[in-house]
Design a protein around this motif. Sequence first.
Motif, PDB file in Angstrom:
ATOM      1  N   LEU A 188       0.830  -1.207   0.000  1.00 31.86           N
ATOM      2  CA  LEU A 188       0.000   0.000   0.000  1.00 31.86           C
ATOM      3  C   LEU A 188       0.865   1.257   0.000  1.00 31.86           C
ATOM      4  O   LEU A 188       0.584   2.217  -0.723  1.00 31.86           O
ATOM      5  CB  LEU A 188      -0.938  -0.012   1.208  1.00 31.86           C
ATOM      6  N   GLY A 192       1.366   1.124  -3.975  1.00 29.67           N
ATOM      7  CA  GLY A 192       0.085   1.801  -3.802  1.00 29.67           C
ATOM      8  C   GLY A 192       0.198   3.310  -3.797  1.00 29.67           C
ATOM      9  O   GLY A 192      -0.700   4.012  -4.279  1.00 29.67           O
ATOM     10  N   VAL A 209     -13.451   5.489   0.349  1.00 24.87           N
ATOM     11  CA  VAL A 209     -12.335   4.565   0.144  1.00 24.87           C
ATOM     12  C   VAL A 209     -12.721   3.197   0.695  1.00 24.87           C
ATOM     13  O   VAL A 209     -13.210   3.084   1.824  1.00 24.87           O
ATOM     14  CB  VAL A 209     -11.057   5.059   0.859  1.00 24.87           C
ATOM     15  N   ALA A 211     -10.925  -0.809   0.916  1.00 22.04           N
ATOM     16  CA  ALA A 211      -9.655  -1.508   0.685  1.00 22.04           C
ATOM     17  C   ALA A 211      -9.678  -2.914   1.262  1.00 22.04           C
ATOM     18  O   ALA A 211     -10.379  -3.204   2.242  1.00 22.04           O
ATOM     19  CB  ALA A 211      -8.504  -0.720   1.292  1.00 22.04           C
ATOM     20  N   GLU A 212      -8.883  -3.775   0.626  1.00 19.79           N
ATOM     21  CA  GLU A 212      -8.599  -5.121   1.122  1.00 19.79           C
ATOM     22  C   GLU A 212      -7.087  -5.275   1.160  1.00 19.79           C
ATOM     23  O   GLU A 212      -6.407  -4.977   0.178  1.00 19.79           O
ATOM     24  CB  GLU A 212      -9.211  -6.180   0.198  1.00 19.79           C
ATOM     25  N   MET A 213      -6.560  -5.717   2.285  1.00 20.03           N
ATOM     26  CA  MET A 213      -5.115  -5.880   2.453  1.00 20.03           C
ATOM     27  C   MET A 213      -4.842  -7.275   3.013  1.00 20.03           C
ATOM     28  O   MET A 213      -5.421  -7.655   4.030  1.00 20.03           O
ATOM     29  CB  MET A 213      -4.550  -4.803   3.394  1.00 20.03           C
ATOM     30  N   SER A 226      -2.902  -6.334  -2.235  1.00 18.86           N
ATOM     31  CA  SER A 226      -3.912  -5.390  -1.757  1.00 18.86           C
ATOM     32  C   SER A 226      -4.726  -4.797  -2.901  1.00 18.86           C
ATOM     33  O   SER A 226      -4.298  -4.789  -4.059  1.00 18.86           O
ATOM     34  CB  SER A 226      -3.245  -4.256  -0.967  1.00 18.86           C
ATOM     35  N   VAL A 228      -7.549  -1.388  -3.632  1.00 19.89           N
ATOM     36  CA  VAL A 228      -8.154  -0.148  -3.149  1.00 19.89           C
ATOM     37  C   VAL A 228      -9.162   0.339  -4.182  1.00 19.89           C
ATOM     38  O   VAL A 228      -8.859   0.389  -5.385  1.00 19.89           O
ATOM     39  CB  VAL A 228      -7.096   0.957  -2.906  1.00 19.89           C
ATOM     40  N   ALA A 352      -7.542   3.782   3.694  1.00 15.96           N
ATOM     41  CA  ALA A 352      -7.528   2.405   3.185  1.00 15.96           C
ATOM     42  C   ALA A 352      -7.155   1.424   4.296  1.00 15.96           C
ATOM     43  O   ALA A 352      -7.725   0.325   4.386  1.00 15.96           O
ATOM     44  CB  ALA A 352      -6.554   2.296   2.024  1.00 15.96           C
ATOM     45  N   SER A 355     -10.184   1.023   6.401  1.00 18.97           N
ATOM     46  CA  SER A 355     -11.182   0.240   5.689  1.00 18.97           C
ATOM     47  C   SER A 355     -10.871  -1.247   5.749  1.00 18.97           C
ATOM     48  O   SER A 355     -11.750  -2.069   6.041  1.00 18.97           O
ATOM     49  CB  SER A 355     -11.252   0.700   4.232  1.00 18.97           C
ATOM     50  N   ALA A 356      -9.615  -1.611   5.472  1.00 15.98           N
ATOM     51  CA  ALA A 356      -9.238  -3.023   5.489  1.00 15.98           C
ATOM     52  C   ALA A 356      -9.326  -3.609   6.892  1.00 15.98           C
ATOM     53  O   ALA A 356      -9.773  -4.751   7.071  1.00 15.98           O
ATOM     54  CB  ALA A 356      -7.825  -3.172   4.940  1.00 15.98           C
TER      55      ALA A 356
END
Length: 365
Positions: A188, A192, A209, A211-213, A226, A228, A352, A355-356
């Motif tokens: 990220l 990112g 926003v 996100a997945e991480m 990841s 976004v 992000a 969010s993740a």
Amino acid sequence: MAFQESLGTSPVRVAIIGYGLAGSVFHAPLVDATPDMKVAAIVTGNKERQQSARKRYPNAKILSQVADLWQNASNYDLAVVATSNNMHVPLGIAALRAGLPVVIDKPMAATVNDAQQLLTVSHETGQLLTVFQNRRWDNDFLTVRKILDANLLGPIIRFESRFERYRPTPRQGVWRESADPQAAGGQLYDLGSHLIDQALYLFGKPKRVYAEMFQRRPGAQVDDDSFVALQFASGITAHLWMSQVARIAGQRMRVSGLNGTYEKWGLDPQEDALRTGKQPGDPDWGREPRERWGHLSTNLSEDGVHFDGPIETVPGAYERYYAGVRDALTKGTPLPVDPNSVLEVIRVIEAAQTSAREQRTVTIS
């Protein structure tokens, strides 16, 4: 006395702090290739890197510690912070307080608060501060900008962009793989920060926003795979992927509008060229062969005729960054990268992360 008056006709003397990948492959060669700039000093305590720096830049002073640079700061006109991320803020602040304008490698800082400290000291000292977001001058991004400026796609719906690599084993002892928050490791912050910067440059600040991480590789301590998603007030959505576990990379960019689509595969060639010792000014710098051009399909072509086929890629031009820094110092022109715009990138990175972690969409006020 104005900077230009004190500089006279001499080249801008640049001191590069750090001579790892960023310093040796990107900053030093690009400075060296820029007219009216020169690599005047390189700071590194690593003996092998010192030897390499002396061989390539025999006229530069090789300093073992940064204190030597601060003691003789008046001998230089610009400091470049090309170190590990955890040292960006303290070294940037020290350089500014020593009376030197500063270039800091992306992502500038690990947090919004740290980035704001740099901006505050820049304002207090009156010294210029900018960030090395070189991928604003990638060939694919320059091509997308040209297409959007010509309105060849109509109203934009979605922007897709990705940096995907295959490094199946985490590298031990490397700061980019560190879980220390100040190290700003992981995809990220690394790839990112480029993808988010490009999206914000094109479309402004996002409203939301998501996100997945993930840490996919055994032993990984930071995100290595990841995603976004950014939603903008205009209705445009940006989908951004960054990964170290993609053996076959997807499209580098895809831009979809109501009247057309542009897609591009493959990476800009400038980084690979720099790694092999080439630099701006060499034959065909930044260009790529026709078979690597992107594909444009539109009913809004410049001649009014439907177009569907390959479109020449605008040559990449990393050299414009340091030419812009030079002109900002000597002519007072705008900085090539406004640090406030990078502050917004870090704000999106923080959103992000939230969010993740909390598995929800984050609204940015």
